[in-house]
Design a protein around this motif. Structure first.
Motif, PDB file in Angstrom:
ATOM      1  N   LEU A   1       0.837   0.034  -0.148  1.00 35.09           N
ATOM      2  CA  LEU A   1       1.279   0.676  -1.385  1.00 35.09           C
ATOM      3  C   LEU A   1       0.286   1.752  -1.817  1.00 35.09           C
ATOM      4  N   MET A   2      -0.993   1.455  -1.702  1.00 36.08           N
ATOM      5  CA  MET A   2      -2.002   2.428  -2.096  1.00 36.08           C
ATOM      6  C   MET A   2      -1.913   3.690  -1.235  1.00 36.08           C
ATOM      7  N   LYS A   3      -1.760   3.508   0.061  1.00 30.65           N
ATOM      8  CA  LYS A   3      -1.651   4.645   0.970  1.00 30.65           C
ATOM      9  C   LYS A   3      -0.422   5.485   0.654  1.00 30.65           C
ATOM     10  N   HIS A   4       0.688   4.811   0.355  1.00 26.41           N
ATOM     11  CA  HIS A   4       1.926   5.539   0.066  1.00 26.41           C
ATOM     12  C   HIS A   4       1.773   6.401  -1.187  1.00 26.41           C
ATOM     13  N   PHE A   5       1.255   5.817  -2.257  1.00 25.02           N
ATOM     14  CA  PHE A   5       1.217   6.542  -3.526  1.00 25.02           C
ATOM     15  C   PHE A   5       0.013   7.466  -3.657  1.00 25.02           C
ATOM     16  N   LEU A   6      -0.875   7.443  -2.693  1.00 28.09           N
ATOM     17  CA  LEU A   6      -1.948   8.431  -2.657  1.00 28.09           C
ATOM     18  C   LEU A   6      -1.509   9.715  -1.957  1.00 28.09           C
ATOM     19  N   LYS A   7      -0.376   9.676  -1.286  1.00 28.48           N
ATOM     20  CA  LYS A   7       0.126  10.865  -0.602  1.00 28.48           C
ATOM     21  C   LYS A   7       0.406  11.966  -1.619  1.00 28.48           C
ATOM     22  N   ARG A   8       0.297  13.193  -1.177  1.00 25.47           N
ATOM     23  CA  ARG A   8       0.655  14.326  -2.026  1.00 25.47           C
ATOM     24  C   ARG A   8       2.134  14.621  -1.819  1.00 25.47           C
TER      25      ARG A   8
ATOM     26  N   GLY B   1       9.465  17.537  -6.869  1.00 24.39           N
ATOM     27  CA  GLY B   1      10.833  17.049  -6.831  1.00 24.39           C
ATOM     28  C   GLY B   1      11.104  15.961  -5.814  1.00 24.39           C
ATOM     29  N   ALA B   2      10.112  15.603  -5.006  1.00 24.15           N
ATOM     30  CA  ALA B   2      10.318  14.596  -3.963  1.00 24.15           C
ATOM     31  C   ALA B   2      10.484  13.204  -4.574  1.00 24.15           C
ATOM     32  N   ASP B   3      11.221  12.351  -3.864  1.00 26.89           N
ATOM     33  CA  ASP B   3      11.416  10.970  -4.289  1.00 26.89           C
ATOM     34  C   ASP B   3      10.185  10.162  -3.900  1.00 26.89           C
ATOM     35  N   ARG B   4       9.379   9.770  -4.880  1.00 28.13           N
ATOM     36  CA  ARG B   4       8.142   9.056  -4.614  1.00 28.13           C
ATOM     37  C   ARG B   4       8.379   7.613  -4.171  1.00 28.13           C
ATOM     38  N   PHE B   5       9.598   7.131  -4.285  1.00 31.08           N
ATOM     39  CA  PHE B   5       9.889   5.732  -3.968  1.00 31.08           C
ATOM     40  C   PHE B   5      10.644   5.558  -2.652  1.00 31.08           C
TER      41      PHE B   5
ATOM     42  N   THR C   1      14.845  11.262 -13.653  1.00 28.45           N
ATOM     43  CA  THR C   1      13.441  11.634 -13.695  1.00 28.45           C
ATOM     44  C   THR C   1      12.557  10.410 -13.503  1.00 28.45           C
ATOM     45  N   LYS C   2      11.845  10.372 -12.370  1.00 24.56           N
ATOM     46  CA  LYS C   2      10.981   9.237 -12.050  1.00 24.56           C
ATOM     47  C   LYS C   2       9.576   9.735 -11.743  1.00 24.56           C
ATOM     48  N   GLY C   3       8.616   8.821 -11.900  1.00 18.96           N
ATOM     49  CA  GLY C   3       7.243   9.158 -11.568  1.00 18.96           C
ATOM     50  C   GLY C   3       6.455   7.920 -11.202  1.00 18.96           C
ATOM     51  N   ALA C   4       5.329   8.121 -10.515  1.00 18.57           N
ATOM     52  CA  ALA C   4       4.458   7.010 -10.133  1.00 18.57           C
ATOM     53  C   ALA C   4       3.033   7.531  -9.999  1.00 18.57           C
TER      54      ALA C   4
END
Length: 574
Positions: free
Chosen positions: A494-501, A505-509, A442-445
């Motif tokens: 990094l900002m663009k990546h983590f602003l994505k929806r 269950g998707a791997d945010r990393f 279980t991961k999150g960002a």
């Protein structure tokens, strides 16, 4: 008080105490349990509480988890000879409380099981033998003598559909099983340390009772007719004695707030089939985080004539796949759902993993053909659900809730005073990414800008986290995470990546360079600096949690670089 240890990898002990006249608790203390039920993490273990009430006849209220079999029966026999037990009152049939019912009936088959109609049906499914039974409903009474008159309170969905409370008029004790409990294991029998137990009490409510807020209010309304409650003999954690009214009032306040949502979603599940109950709870938890009211409906325990009204008042429908239609009653109820939905509603589907679920694509096509919009991809389960499965369910619920609240949020933004909006927008902040991991998968960002140092000793800071963020579940008290500090002029990728929806269950990393922190959370290699942190406390601030954390270690990659700064133009949304 008696404490009996057992030498295992996990610490299991028992605790026996007289808590009221003729009333004894047998508490099974599971000190090291770190996961529970819908797979939310436990910080302080848990207990399973059972009770013996002696009168002219004798009653046992609930048993314990099967893992405590030898320990539990050793203590029970010290309190009462099982042959002298006349009644076994079942608050609900979840295995952590009824795991020893079959063993008890093997020892003393004369015992009459007292429970709701639904609970008796569930018991038949796993006791696999005939037994004496007495079905009770709301308002029914059982007199065991010496002033001990039990009155029963119907409390479905708290948190199983078969739940019933029992109130002893002789001692003003209310036996509530899961309701008003908490996963908190300590040697304290009672709730004297309110500050210590409050975070776990709230967390327990959010995970198990929040999605059933309307059912909580209904049960508490029935409770109000009982008279004074001096003791709440719950099923988990410390028994409520010193702060009864305060802790009951919290349930009522939280549930009233949760039930004020302008939109309602009906979540249909089948409690005794596969993992339908656990999965539905996770989805419901995600929905409630967005301020949308959830109505949990067990298809088995609901009258078919109630379904059209439930569906018609709901803005969204979530349905767990039922077993293949060899069960005519379930098939008819599902048919009633399909016959009542309308094209203005949204829906989501999940597999129950019961072995022979109805095909999920068939239902998806039927609802889509009726004009309903499917808001998250069907949750398909190919193996026993684990951490990532429940995270996906919760994130799916969040997505559904956010879609229902989107228009209302836009309206609120437009309603804010223009000058105030611009003035609030001049509050600047840095740019950070919070990364967290719990368990193996279980991961999150989350991209964050509301971060501020709060203390020197210990070194600590606060961060504001929106209640409807998926990562919020990974930032409970004692959870650990990493604060990644972004670099001015180099933060855009990094900002663009983590602003994505990200879909549930998707791997945010994926595609991001990471290292592993000491606390196991991901470190973003391209960040300017990072801090490893542990959550100390949380404060409720409207639509956000203020999370205060202490810093355990940290590192800077470039000593001469500056932190990225975020300037907003408006102050009422990100």
């Amino acid at each position: 008080m008696v404490t009996t240890p057992i030498k295992t990898a996990k610490r299991l002990t028992t605790q026996v105490e007289n808590i009221a006249p003729d009333t004894t608790t047998i508490r099974s203390l599971d000190w090291d349990r770190d996961r529970f039920d819908i797979e939310f993490g436990l910080q302080n273990g848990t207990t399973y509480n059972s009770y013996v009430v002696k009168g002219e006849k004798n009653a046992l209220i609930d048993t314990s988890h099967a893992k405590f079999k030898d320990l539990y029966f050793d203590e029970l026999k010290k309190v009462i000879n099982p042959q002298d037990i006349d009644y076994l009152i079942i608050s609900h049939t979840e295995p952590d409380h009824s795991g020893l019912v079959k063993d008890l009936l093997d020892i003393a088959p004369h015992i009459t099981v007292v429970a709701s109609k639904v609970a008796i049906q569930f018991l038949e499914g796993f006791v696999h033998k005939d037994f004496e039974r007495q079905v009770v409903k709301n308002g029914d009474q059982l007199d065991i003598g010496n002033g001990h008159i039990f009155e029963f309170v119907n409390a479905p969905n708290l948190h199983w559909p078969d739940t019933i409370f029992s109130y002893d008029h002789g001692t003003n004790t209310l036996f509530t099983c899961d309701a008003f409990g908490l996963h908190y294991c300590s040697a304290d029998i009672y709730d004297q340390d309110l500050d210590a137990i409050s975070p776990d009490y709230r967390f327990y409510y959010e995970c198990l009772m929040g999605p059933n807020a309307r059912s909580v209010l209904s049960a508490m309304k029935r409770m109000s007719a009982l008279g004074e409650v001096k003791l709440v003999a719950n099923g988990h954690g410390p028994i409520l004695k010193h702060n009864v009214q305060e802790l009951l009032d919290r349930y009522h306040r939280w549930s009233s707030e949760q039930s004020k949502g302008e939109k309602t979603v009906a979540v249909f599940y089948i409690s005794d089939y596969g993992y339908s109950d656990r999965l539905s709870q996770s989805i419901a938890k995600g929905i409630t985080k967005t301020g949308v009211t959830v109505e949990m409906i067990d298809i088995n325990g609901t009258d078919i004539h109630e379904i059209p009204e439930i569906v018609s008042r709901s803005a969204g429908i979530v349905l767990g796949m039922p077993p293949l239609s060899d069960n005519g009653d379930i098939a008819n109820k599902v048919g009633a759902i399909l016959a009542t939905v309308n094209s203005k509603q949204i829906f989501g589907l999940y597999e129950s993993y019961g072995g022979d679920d109805e095909p999920i694509d068939t239902f998806s096509s039927k609802l889509s053909d009726l004009g309903l919009n499917q808001v998250f991809n069907p949750i398909r389960i190919k193996e026993t659900p684990h951490e990532i499965t429940y995270q996906t369910c919760e994130e799916s619920g969040v997505d559904l809730g956010q879609i229902l609240t989107k228009k209302a949020k836009i309206s609120k933004r437009k309603a804010l005073d223009v000058d105030l909006d611009k003035a609030m927008g001049r509050l600047s902040g840095g740019l950070y990414i919070i990364t967290a991991q719990k368990g193996e998968e279980t991961k999150g960002a989350m991209l964050a800008s509301w971060v501020s140092q709060a203390s020197f000793e210990p070194p600590g800071f606060t961060v504001a986290v929106a209640k409807d963020r998926a990562i919020e579940s990974l930032l409970q008290v004692e959870d650990t995470f990493v604060l990644n500090i972004l670099e001015e002029g180099k933060y855009q990728p990094l900002m663009k990546h983590f602003l994505k929806r990200f879909p549930p269950g998707a791997d945010r990393f994926e595609g991001v360079k990471t290292a592993v922190a000491t606390n196991k959370s991901p470190i973003l290699v391209d960040a300017l600096a990072y801090l490893e942190c542990e959550v100390v406390s949380r404060m409720d601030c409207g639509d956000h949690w203020i999370v205060y954390s202490k810093v355990t270690t940290g590192r800077v990659s470039k000593s001469d670089a500056l932190t990225a700064v975020h300037h907003r133009k408006v102050g009422n949304y990100y």
